[in-house]
Design an enzyme around this catalytic site. Structure first.
Site, short mmCIF file in Angstrom:
data_model
loop_
_atom_site.label_atom_id
_atom_site.label_comp_id
_atom_site.label_asym_id
_atom_site.label_seq_id
_atom_site.Cartn_x
_atom_site.Cartn_y
_atom_site.Cartn_z
N ASP A 63 35.89 -21.60 -5.31
CA ASP A 63 35.91 -22.91 -5.08
C ASP A 63 37.14 -23.28 -4.25
O ASP A 63 38.08 -22.60 -4.21
CB ASP A 63 36.28 -23.58 -6.65
CG ASP A 63 37.89 -23.85 -6.90
OD1 ASP A 63 38.32 -24.67 -6.53
OD2 ASP A 63 38.43 -22.63 -7.39
N HIS A 76 28.36 -32.23 6.23
CA HIS A 76 28.13 -30.81 7.06
C HIS A 76 28.98 -29.65 6.47
O HIS A 76 28.48 -28.61 6.51
CB HIS A 76 28.32 -31.11 8.28
CG HIS A 76 28.79 -30.07 9.23
ND1 HIS A 76 27.38 -29.40 9.92
CD2 HIS A 76 29.71 -29.27 9.70
CE1 HIS A 76 28.13 -28.28 10.43
NE2 HIS A 76 29.26 -28.19 10.42
N ASP A 113 38.50 -26.43 -14.50
CA ASP A 113 39.68 -25.70 -14.42
C ASP A 113 40.58 -26.24 -15.98
O ASP A 113 40.18 -27.11 -16.61
CB ASP A 113 40.60 -25.72 -13.29
CG ASP A 113 41.07 -27.34 -13.27
OD1 ASP A 113 40.83 -28.04 -13.97
OD2 ASP A 113 41.63 -27.80 -11.93
N PHE A 161 46.92 -25.64 -12.99
CA PHE A 161 47.45 -25.56 -11.30
C PHE A 161 48.07 -27.06 -11.05
O PHE A 161 49.08 -27.19 -10.23
CB PHE A 161 46.33 -25.19 -10.34
CG PHE A 161 46.59 -25.27 -9.02
CD1 PHE A 161 47.49 -24.28 -8.51
CD2 PHE A 161 46.38 -26.23 -8.22
CE1 PHE A 161 47.72 -24.04 -7.10
CE2 PHE A 161 46.71 -26.52 -6.84
CZ PHE A 161 47.22 -25.43 -6.28
N ASP A 195 46.93 -21.31 -17.88
CA ASP A 195 47.77 -20.46 -17.41
C ASP A 195 49.14 -21.00 -16.57
O ASP A 195 48.99 -22.15 -16.30
CB ASP A 195 47.35 -19.52 -16.31
CG ASP A 195 46.50 -19.95 -15.31
OD1 ASP A 195 46.23 -21.41 -15.21
OD2 ASP A 195 46.36 -19.66 -14.34
N CYS A 208 23.66 -32.76 11.10
CA CYS A 208 23.45 -32.23 12.36
C CYS A 208 21.95 -32.84 13.05
O CYS A 208 21.78 -32.66 14.02
CB CYS A 208 23.39 -30.88 12.37
SG CYS A 208 25.15 -30.31 12.04
N CYS A 212 22.98 -25.55 12.88
CA CYS A 212 23.02 -26.18 11.61
C CYS A 212 21.75 -27.28 11.49
O CYS A 212 21.66 -28.12 12.50
CB CYS A 212 24.34 -26.80 11.40
SG CYS A 212 24.36 -27.48 9.73
N CYS A 265 21.50 -29.14 8.65
CA CYS A 265 21.98 -30.08 7.77
C CYS A 265 21.40 -31.57 8.20
O CYS A 265 21.26 -31.74 9.28
CB CYS A 265 23.49 -30.00 7.49
SG CYS A 265 24.50 -31.03 8.43
#
Length: 379
Positions: free
Chosen positions: A268, A337, A94, A98, A148, A311, A306, A308
């Protein structure tokens, strides 16, 4: 020749959502894609190998934070951000804008840039469109952002108009300062708050500068979700169909799906990693707060649907114990997870687009997740 190229593969017949690929100097990733956030050149508690294993095609790092620590010159000395953090796939950075507007209580916006206080030690700092580009050139990310202004929500039409005009001027200055256009693709950031006329003006200004991609900023800053969806419906058609579109700072499952339906390719957010550190998990049937007492004797996985690492190997009871005792391994498990959940969700979204059934998928997912219930709990 631009460092970034977007390839449109298919458009969903039900919604118009896009299936594509983005080609970068460090490889290609599928879109729509969620990008895990590695603020300080690391996705908290995750290794690069784990991120690759769960399907993260690209990650994000923060220019502002890396500028302060360890400094862009040290990263340049290391051979760039990819070598510094041992990540050989695409990286997006970025602009720092921000963070300047959200972290610094004391700031002074001028035409030349922003004077503000370092949120770590109070030192006076200055960030301009040119400086933001110089830092990102040193970092060597594949995709960079223009500097910005990020106005709060809500802001008056009068203020937002001045802000949009300034952001457009800053975008042009950033483009002129960009020293490595063949190695790094610079995106312009469309602003304008909830005002459709200002979004249109911002998009027109930036499209005229012919960036290789476009970000949609100033959303997910407190506005209602229907406002965000309306702004997206109005804004994405104004952006070139042959360039990528990136919605900044959005990571809740419903907003990802609704963003894709409105033509967004990239997202994101720190949400999945931040809530994981508090023991909050995303599951196929809704939000699960692992610290709750009802999971003390629950030996099922976080999400029975799940596959993963977390899990497949650990129970709710065990993870609850770790989180309550503030054990780092517990945070690693919930983080793994949540990231896997969102990356897998985007994989399902891509499959639904390929099969021309994204609207049906949305309805099924929202029903299972509980978004259609009047007492629905989001993040």
């Amino acid at each position: 020749m631009s460092a970034i190229r977007y390839e449109l593969i298919k458009t969903d017949k039900q919604t118009g959502a896009r299936l594509g690929k983005i080609h970068t100097p460090h490889g290609t990733f599928d879109t729509p894609m969620f990008m895990p956030v590695g603020t300080l050149a690391t996705v908290k508690t995750m290794s690069p190998e784990e991120l690759k294993a769960m399907g993260a095609g690209i990650i994000l790092s923060n220019t502002y934070h890396l500028w302060l620590r360890p400094g862009e010159e040290l990263i340049r000395e290391a051979g760039g951000l990819h070598k510094f953090m041992n990540w050989d796939q695409p990286i997006l950075t970025d602009s720092g804008g921000f963070q300047v507007f959200s972290l610094s209580k004391m700031r002074d916006i001028k035409e030349e840039g922003v004077h503000f206080r370092n949120h770590l030690n109070g030192d006076k700092l200055f960030l301009s469109p040119e400086k933001a580009i110089q830092i990102q050139n040193a970092l060597g990310s594949d995709i960079m952002m223009s500097f910005d202004e990020c106005p709060p929500y809500p802001a008056s039409h009068e203020y937002m108009k001045k802000s949009v005009e300034r952001t457009s001027r800053w975008a042009e200055r950033g483009l002129q300062a960009h020293a490595r256009p063949e190695d790094q693709g610079l995106f312009g950031i469309v602003q304008g708050g909830a005002y459709e006329d200002l979004r249109a003006q911002s998009a027109k200004d930036l499209v005229s500068l012919d960036f290789p991609g476009y970000s949609i900023g100033g959303l997910s800053v407190g506005e209602p979700k229907d406002v965000m969806n309306r702004v997206l419906e109005h804004t994405t058609p104004l952006l070139p169909a042959n360039k990528p579109r990136y919605l900044m700072g959005v990571g809740s499952p419903d907003s990802l799906i609704d963003g894709v339906i409105r033509g967004v390719d990239m997202f994101d957010c720190v949400l999945p990693t931040r809530i994981a550190r508090n023991g909050t998990c995303m599951t196929s049937s809704g939000r699960l707060v692992i610290k709750n007492a009802k999971f003390t004797h629950d030996f099922r996985p976080i999400d029975e649907n799940c596959d993963c690492y977390t899990c497949k190997n650990y129970s709710r009871a065990y993870i609850r114990h770790l989180i309550r005792c503030e054990e780092t391994f517990g945070i690693r498990l919930t983080t793994y997870h949540n990231l896997h959940f969102l990356l897998n969700l985007m994989k399902q979204v891509r499959s639904a687009i390929m099969e021309d059934r994204l609207a049906d998928f949305r309805e099924e997912f929202f029903e299972q997740y509980g978004f259609n219930r009047p007492d629905a709990k989001n993040f």
